[in-house]
Structures are given as C-alpha cells and as structure tokens.
Design a protein around this motif. Sequence first.
Motif, PDB file in Angstrom:
ATOM      1  N   THR A   1       0.818  -1.204   0.000  1.00  0.00           N
ATOM      2  CA  THR A   1       0.000   0.000   0.000  1.00  0.00           C
ATOM      3  C   THR A   1       0.858   1.264   0.000  1.00  0.00           C
ATOM      4  O   THR A   1       0.634   2.178  -0.789  1.00  0.00           O
ATOM      5  CB  THR A   1      -0.934   0.013   1.229  1.00  0.00           C
ATOM      6  OG1 THR A   1      -1.788  -1.119   1.164  1.00  0.00           O
ATOM      7  CG2 THR A   1      -1.759   1.289   1.277  1.00  0.00           C
ATOM      8  N   GLU A   2       1.855   1.308   0.870  1.00  0.00           N
ATOM      9  CA  GLU A   2       2.642   2.531   1.056  1.00  0.00           C
ATOM     10  C   GLU A   2       3.769   2.717   0.050  1.00  0.00           C
ATOM     11  O   GLU A   2       4.146   3.850  -0.240  1.00  0.00           O
ATOM     12  CB  GLU A   2       3.230   2.558   2.470  1.00  0.00           C
ATOM     13  CG  GLU A   2       2.190   2.723   3.540  1.00  0.00           C
ATOM     14  CD  GLU A   2       2.787   2.856   4.934  1.00  0.00           C
ATOM     15  OE1 GLU A   2       3.939   3.310   5.063  1.00  0.00           O
ATOM     16  OE2 GLU A   2       2.085   2.487   5.882  1.00  0.00           O
ATOM     17  N   PHE A   3       4.328   1.627  -0.447  1.00  0.00           N
ATOM     18  CA  PHE A   3       5.523   1.724  -1.285  1.00  0.00           C
ATOM     19  C   PHE A   3       5.343   1.070  -2.656  1.00  0.00           C
ATOM     20  O   PHE A   3       6.315   0.678  -3.288  1.00  0.00           O
ATOM     21  CB  PHE A   3       6.708   1.040  -0.589  1.00  0.00           C
ATOM     22  CG  PHE A   3       6.988   1.533   0.786  1.00  0.00           C
ATOM     23  CD1 PHE A   3       7.585   2.768   1.007  1.00  0.00           C
ATOM     24  CD2 PHE A   3       6.665   0.760   1.885  1.00  0.00           C
ATOM     25  CE1 PHE A   3       7.850   3.218   2.292  1.00  0.00           C
ATOM     26  CE2 PHE A   3       6.933   1.193   3.176  1.00  0.00           C
ATOM     27  CZ  PHE A   3       7.526   2.432   3.374  1.00  0.00           C
ATOM     28  N   SER A   4       4.131   0.949  -3.133  1.00  0.00           N
ATOM     29  CA  SER A   4       3.842   0.168  -4.331  1.00  0.00           C
ATOM     30  C   SER A   4       4.625   0.604  -5.569  1.00  0.00           C
ATOM     31  O   SER A   4       4.890  -0.218  -6.440  1.00  0.00           O
ATOM     32  CB  SER A   4       2.348   0.195  -4.632  1.00  0.00           C
ATOM     33  OG  SER A   4       1.927   1.509  -4.926  1.00  0.00           O
ATOM     34  N   GLN A   5       4.994   1.849  -5.644  1.00  0.00           N
ATOM     35  CA  GLN A   5       5.733   2.340  -6.808  1.00  0.00           C
ATOM     36  C   GLN A   5       7.209   1.963  -6.778  1.00  0.00           C
ATOM     37  O   GLN A   5       7.858   1.900  -7.820  1.00  0.00           O
ATOM     38  CB  GLN A   5       5.600   3.870  -6.914  1.00  0.00           C
ATOM     39  CG  GLN A   5       4.192   4.336  -7.097  1.00  0.00           C
ATOM     40  CD  GLN A   5       3.572   3.824  -8.380  1.00  0.00           C
ATOM     41  OE1 GLN A   5       4.200   3.818  -9.423  1.00  0.00           O
ATOM     42  NE2 GLN A   5       2.343   3.353  -8.288  1.00  0.00           N
ATOM     43  N   ARG A   6       7.772   1.687  -5.591  1.00  0.00           N
ATOM     44  CA  ARG A   6       9.216   1.464  -5.477  1.00  0.00           C
ATOM     45  C   ARG A   6       9.598   0.101  -4.927  1.00  0.00           C
ATOM     46  O   ARG A   6      10.746  -0.295  -5.045  1.00  0.00           O
ATOM     47  CB  ARG A   6       9.819   2.536  -4.554  1.00  0.00           C
ATOM     48  CG  ARG A   6       9.657   3.958  -5.029  1.00  0.00           C
ATOM     49  CD  ARG A   6      10.527   4.304  -6.228  1.00  0.00           C
ATOM     50  NE  ARG A   6      11.901   3.894  -6.112  1.00  0.00           N
ATOM     51  CZ  ARG A   6      12.873   4.584  -5.540  1.00  0.00           C
ATOM     52  NH1 ARG A   6      12.618   5.735  -4.999  1.00  0.00           N
ATOM     53  NH2 ARG A   6      14.106   4.119  -5.519  1.00  0.00           N
ATOM     54  N   VAL A   7       8.663  -0.604  -4.314  1.00  0.00           N
ATOM     55  CA  VAL A   7       8.983  -1.870  -3.657  1.00  0.00           C
ATOM     56  C   VAL A   7       8.094  -2.983  -4.221  1.00  0.00           C
ATOM     57  O   VAL A   7       6.881  -2.824  -4.306  1.00  0.00           O
ATOM     58  CB  VAL A   7       8.789  -1.777  -2.127  1.00  0.00           C
ATOM     59  CG1 VAL A   7       9.108  -3.095  -1.454  1.00  0.00           C
ATOM     60  CG2 VAL A   7       9.658  -0.661  -1.547  1.00  0.00           C
ATOM     61  N   VAL A   8       8.737  -4.081  -4.593  1.00  0.00           N
ATOM     62  CA  VAL A   8       8.017  -5.250  -5.087  1.00  0.00           C
ATOM     63  C   VAL A   8       8.075  -6.322  -4.004  1.00  0.00           C
ATOM     64  O   VAL A   8       9.151  -6.606  -3.470  1.00  0.00           O
ATOM     65  CB  VAL A   8       8.657  -5.784  -6.383  1.00  0.00           C
ATOM     66  CG1 VAL A   8       7.981  -7.071  -6.835  1.00  0.00           C
ATOM     67  CG2 VAL A   8       8.616  -4.728  -7.474  1.00  0.00           C
TER      68      VAL A   8
END
Length: 59
Positions: free
Chosen positions: A45-52
């Motif tokens: 939710t919080e880091f969806s753009q940078r963390v997989v």
Amino acid sequence: MIPALEPDQRLIALLQDILAAHFAGPILVVDDGTADQTIFNRIQTEFSQRVVVRHHPIT
C-alpha cells in the motif's frame, strides 16, 4: 533484495530509510513464508511504486 520472515515495523523503517537515501533501483522484498501478511500488505500500500513484494511458496 530483502528476505523477510515474520517482519515487524523495523522492515517498514528500513524501507523508509532506503528510499529517503534516494536509492535508484527497485527494491525486492521476499516473504519467506510469513503467516501474518499485515506488514507485506502495508508495504504494498505505502511503497507500491518502489517496492516489489514476492511470496515464497510454502511447501
């Protein structure tokens, strides 16, 4: 790549620190079979753009 088994708030803090340091690449977090998915859900939710987040199958 960050392996994680039964992570807690410290994993969230680590990711925040890495991203605050302007890490250029993608970050991969591997769930090594954690029963409670709360932290992984929060990461998505919080880091969806940078963390997989990838989930290791439980055998």
